[in-house]
Design an enzyme around this catalytic site. Structure first.
Site, PDB file in Angstrom:
ATOM      1  N   SER A 193      -2.658  -8.161  -6.263  1.00  0.00           N
ATOM      2  CA  SER A 193      -2.275  -7.069  -5.358  1.00  0.00           C
ATOM      3  C   SER A 193      -3.435  -6.101  -5.159  1.00  0.00           C
ATOM      4  O   SER A 193      -3.657  -5.603  -4.051  1.00  0.00           O
ATOM      5  CB  SER A 193      -1.048  -6.335  -5.896  1.00  0.00           C
ATOM      6  OG  SER A 193      -1.218  -5.994  -7.251  1.00  0.00           O
ATOM      7  N   SER A 224       0.826  -1.213   0.000  1.00  0.00           N
ATOM      8  CA  SER A 224       0.000   0.000   0.000  1.00  0.00           C
ATOM      9  C   SER A 224       0.861   1.264   0.000  1.00  0.00           C
ATOM     10  O   SER A 224       0.546   2.249  -0.674  1.00  0.00           O
ATOM     11  CB  SER A 224      -0.937  -0.002   1.211  1.00  0.00           C
ATOM     12  OG  SER A 224      -1.863  -1.065   1.125  1.00  0.00           O
ATOM     13  N   ASN A 258      -5.928  -7.950  -2.712  1.00  0.00           N
ATOM     14  CA  ASN A 258      -5.511  -8.418  -1.387  1.00  0.00           C
ATOM     15  C   ASN A 258      -4.492  -7.555  -0.645  1.00  0.00           C
ATOM     16  O   ASN A 258      -4.410  -7.632   0.580  1.00  0.00           O
ATOM     17  CB  ASN A 258      -4.933  -9.841  -1.509  1.00  0.00           C
ATOM     18  CG  ASN A 258      -5.954 -10.831  -2.011  1.00  0.00           C
ATOM     19  OD1 ASN A 258      -7.065 -10.888  -1.511  1.00  0.00           O
ATOM     20  ND2 ASN A 258      -5.595 -11.603  -3.028  1.00  0.00           N
ATOM     21  N   TYR A 259      -3.709  -6.764  -1.354  1.00  0.00           N
ATOM     22  CA  TYR A 259      -2.588  -6.088  -0.687  1.00  0.00           C
ATOM     23  C   TYR A 259      -2.641  -4.557  -0.732  1.00  0.00           C
ATOM     24  O   TYR A 259      -2.132  -3.909   0.175  1.00  0.00           O
ATOM     25  CB  TYR A 259      -1.262  -6.571  -1.289  1.00  0.00           C
ATOM     26  CG  TYR A 259      -0.970  -8.004  -0.946  1.00  0.00           C
ATOM     27  CD1 TYR A 259      -0.446  -8.348   0.301  1.00  0.00           C
ATOM     28  CD2 TYR A 259      -1.253  -9.032  -1.838  1.00  0.00           C
ATOM     29  CE1 TYR A 259      -0.197  -9.666   0.636  1.00  0.00           C
ATOM     30  CE2 TYR A 259      -1.019 -10.357  -1.499  1.00  0.00           C
ATOM     31  CZ  TYR A 259      -0.491 -10.674  -0.264  1.00  0.00           C
ATOM     32  OH  TYR A 259      -0.261 -11.974   0.089  1.00  0.00           O
ATOM     33  N   ILE A 260      -3.229  -4.002  -1.788  1.00  0.00           N
ATOM     34  CA  ILE A 260      -3.323  -2.538  -1.883  1.00  0.00           C
ATOM     35  C   ILE A 260      -4.608  -2.093  -1.199  1.00  0.00           C
ATOM     36  O   ILE A 260      -5.688  -2.588  -1.527  1.00  0.00           O
ATOM     37  CB  ILE A 260      -3.321  -2.082  -3.358  1.00  0.00           C
ATOM     38  CG1 ILE A 260      -2.007  -2.466  -4.043  1.00  0.00           C
ATOM     39  CG2 ILE A 260      -3.556  -0.589  -3.455  1.00  0.00           C
ATOM     40  CD1 ILE A 260      -2.017  -2.269  -5.549  1.00  0.00           C
TER      41      ILE A 260
END
Length: 735
Positions: A689, A479, A692-694
């Site tokens: 991404s 992020s 799930n991650y950003i």
């Protein structure tokens, strides 16, 4: 000033506004009232300016089209409001869902099982040692799993073949066996007839007209409807994957040791349902009963069972857009944001520990550095029957190569057997430590961090921040990287250009997280298609410029630069483009005709023989006319390409041609951006991404700040999943 009162009549003849059914029980609004209020407001304002007090009666003539438009608008607004009322906006009070108790009441209809096995026709059999053999249905089904995949890469894999055949023989032993032969050799098995049968079925399904596919889809959705939703604490929420996975052959990712093993059919007796105590128990399929019924309100799953391949527990949970998943996502990203307050202290500490006299401290510090800087997963021990995938703590001697003065090459299989290969520059002390960790007597097969495991590492992390794990570092760095990349994007250009810039930022995160993917087989064909599309648009643009010069040759002298490119298109190249374009046009025409013909055949049962015959004749005649017209155009274009003299229509003017050229320029620009985006993202998965991650609020911020429709950045599924972010983040939101 006293307010004027205005009475109105709406004259619409005999038109009656259609009635609407709303999703809520709200009273239906009057169409007449909507129009009257809208018009009366204007009159009131006008009269207020004049200071009138008199009561007026005004007749307004309104067309049928205007009233229908107003009804449609009002209906859409009311339906939207109804949907808003039905949506459970948990993010407005997230603390309400923050306790250990997940629900008070829970009601659902269980799970949906795959259809029973349909036996092969008697003429379709497995051949063993050149002869057809009969099999028990259970074993025949397993041969079908392999036969359907016969031409795939999976079926050519020796490990896949071995695991399949072992499980196939087990099924034979559990049933009555094969009466015609003692099946002991995989090499003597011939699955070609089975493959041909399933391949034919696939082609038949593919050839179905769109109407038949639509009908099949509607029937499927009707059957699924009862399983799609559950009732939690009186509110309706969507269930995720309520389908029980059908039996088949396990494929796995990468070089999985169990690829080809038989996934057994899951029975109701294998399944545990979770329900409210007062809720009715769903009826099990006939002749079966549920394995267990629980009433555990501290968990969010609805059903669970153990799969036979790895012995893992599978769960049926609420969908990605549910309150449970949403609150989990919000907590995850807020935990990552919390790390901002501690990360400097952690970095200072591990930098100091890199030179510690305690080997365990050096290993903790070095591993933390790798997790922080290169977003490695923590990693954990694997069983012998699992794929040999590793993370930071489970790196072995052979997974890193050291090149002085401070270059490290990582080469190992990460999650999902995706190869992690990077050549990176590291801190000089980190390089020294890794050299020590590889020192003799260590050899290939030995752990690099031999005193460390994820539990020790997470204990170290939690000394700085409650709940901190290696995964939180990964979410934080993803992020933070996205935020930094978005800050570099200038707020200029078209929407398409901004989307490409956003994807480039997303790609940096995907590279950081090693979200690679195998380049799709269709990628090269897609790239070629876009290149040809650009080439054809350039051809059309140059044609129009040449026509402009045919109308007025002096234009070239006035603007040499504008007409410079017309020399780039030779007769040979134009003929090549025309030939390709012509072939594609005729193919499109034939495909359209074939689709219409199949559609008509599907509708045949609903009409008389004469009607069908007449419609088919009309279709053929219509296609014949279109084909003749296309051939005339092709003939003209081929002739023009040879002479490079073009037909001038009476409607042509320099201004009109210039407008067409400008539109083509814009299309060429957008298609070129699409091509660039496609090529750059071919080996990287942006979705992982982004999902799930950003932090999704970064995407929402970009959408609002840069005036890019959220539909260009989030798919419908992600818009539903991240509804909380779309409603809560503004243009100035920062991670």
């Amino acid at each position: 000033m006293s307010q004027s009162i205005v009475k109105k009549e709406i004259v619409v003849g005999d038109l009656k506004a259609p009635k609407r059914k709303l999703k809520t029980e709200a009273k239906e609004p009057s169409t007449k009232k909507v129009k009257t209020e809208s018009t009366s407001t204007k009159v009131q304002k006008a009269n207020a300016k004049k200071g009138t007090k008199a009561v007026k009666k005004e007749t307004v003539k309104v067309t049928k089209k205007e009233v229908e438009k107003e009804v449609k608008k009002d209906s859409q607004n009311t339906d939207d409001n109804a949907e808003d009322e039905d949506t459970f906006k948990w993010w407005e009070n997230p603390d309400d869902l923050n306790g250990e108790i997940k629900w008070e009441t829970l009601e659902h209809n269980g799970v949906m099982f795959p259809p029973p096995y349909e036996p092969l026709p008697k003429s379709v059999k497995l051949y063993y040692d050149g002869k057809p053999v009969s099999l028990p249905l259970e074993a025949e089904e397993v041969t079908g799993f392999f036969g359907a995949l016969l031409e795939s890469e999976h079926a050519k894999n020796p490990v896949f073949q071995k695991n399949f055949f072992n499980d196939f023989r087990k099924v034979l032993a559990e049933t009555s066996g094969c009466p015609d032969a003692d099946i002991t050799s995989f090499d003597k098995c011939d699955f070609s007839k089975i493959y041909q049968y399933y391949d034919k079925k696939r082609e038949e399904k593919k050839a179905l007209p769109s109407a038949a596919k639509k009908k099949a889809k509607e029937e499927r959705e009707k059957t699924e409807e009862m399983y799609k939703y559950c009732i939690i604490d009186g509110r309706k929420e969507q269930v995720g994957n309520f389908h029980i996975e059908p039996p088949g052959l396990f494929r796995g990712r990468g070089a999985h040791p169990k690829t080809g093993a038989l996934k057994r059919r899951v029975q109701p007796e294998d399944i545990t349902l979770n329900l409210g105590k007062e809720s009715p128990t769903p009826t099990a399929p006939e002749g079966h009963k549920w394995g267990e019924i629980r009433h555990d309100n501290t968990v969010g799953w609805l059903a669970m069972w153990k799969e036979n391949i790895m012995g893992n527990i599978k769960y049926v949970r609420l969908s990605q857009n549910s309150s449970f998943k949403g609150i989990s996502d919000l907590k995850k990203f807020e935990k990552a944001r919390e790390l901002k307050q501690h990360v400097d202290k952690i970095r200072t500490d591990y930098t100091k520990k890199l030179k510690s006299s305690m080997m365990i401290d050096r290993q903790i510090a070095t591993a933390t550095y790798l997790i922080d800087v290169f977003a490695l997963r923590a990693g954990g021990e694997k069983r012998d029957d699992e794929a040999d995938t590793v993370g930071c703590c489970s790196l072995r001697f052979e997974h890193i190569f050291l090149k002085p003065p401070n270059t490290v090459i990582f080469d190992f299989l990460g999650k999902d057997s995706i190869r992690f290969y990077q050549e990176v520059q590291v801190d000089s002390q980190v390089f020294k430590n890794m050299k020590i960790f590889k020192k003799e007597p260590k050899k290939p097969g030995d752990d690099l961090f031999d005193r460390l495991d994820p539990s020790i590492l997470n204990k170290y992390f939690q000394g700085f921040m409650t709940g901190l794990t290696a995964k939180v570092f990964r979410t934080y760095n993803a992020s933070k990287t996205m935020q930094d990349q978005l800050d570099l994007i200038p707020n200029v250009g078209t929407v398409k250009e901004k989307v490409v810039a956003f994807n480039a930022a997303n790609r940096e995160v995907a590279i950081l997280c090693n979200h690679q993917r195998t380049i799709p087989k269709a990628h090269q064909a897609g790239v070629q298609k876009l290149n040809e599309k650009i080439e054809e648009m350039i051809w059309q643009k140059i044609k129009l410029k040449r026509i402009m010069l045919q109308l007025d040759k002096t234009m070239k002298k006035k603007d040499l630069e504008y007409f410079e490119e017309i020399e780039d298109l030779t007769k040979e190249k134009e003929s090549e483009i025309v030939s390709r374009w012509s072939k594609n046009e005729l193919e499109k025409l034939q495909k359209r005709f074939d689709r219409e013909k199949e559609k008509l055949k599907y509708q045949k049962k609903e009409m008389s023989a004469d009607e069908y015959k007449q419609k088919m004749a009309e279709l053929k005649e219509e296609n014949k006319k279109k084909a003749e017209k296309a051939k005339e155009t092709i003939k003209q274009f081929k002739s023009e390409a040879k002479s490079q003299k073009y037909e001038e229509k009476s409607s042509y003017t320099a201004e009109k041609l210039k407008l067409q050229i400008d539109k083509l320029e814009e299309r060429i620009k957008n298609t070129s951006l699409q091509l660039k985006d496609k090529e750059e993202n071919s080996a990287v998965s942006l979705d992982t991404s982004k999902m799930n991650y950003i932090d999704p609020r970064l995407t929402v911020m970009f959408s609002k700040k840069y005036d890019v429709p959220i539909e260009k950045l989030f798919t419908k599924t992600l818009r539903e999943k991240f509804a909380w972010a779309i409603e809560s983040a503004g243009a100035d939101w920062k991670f």
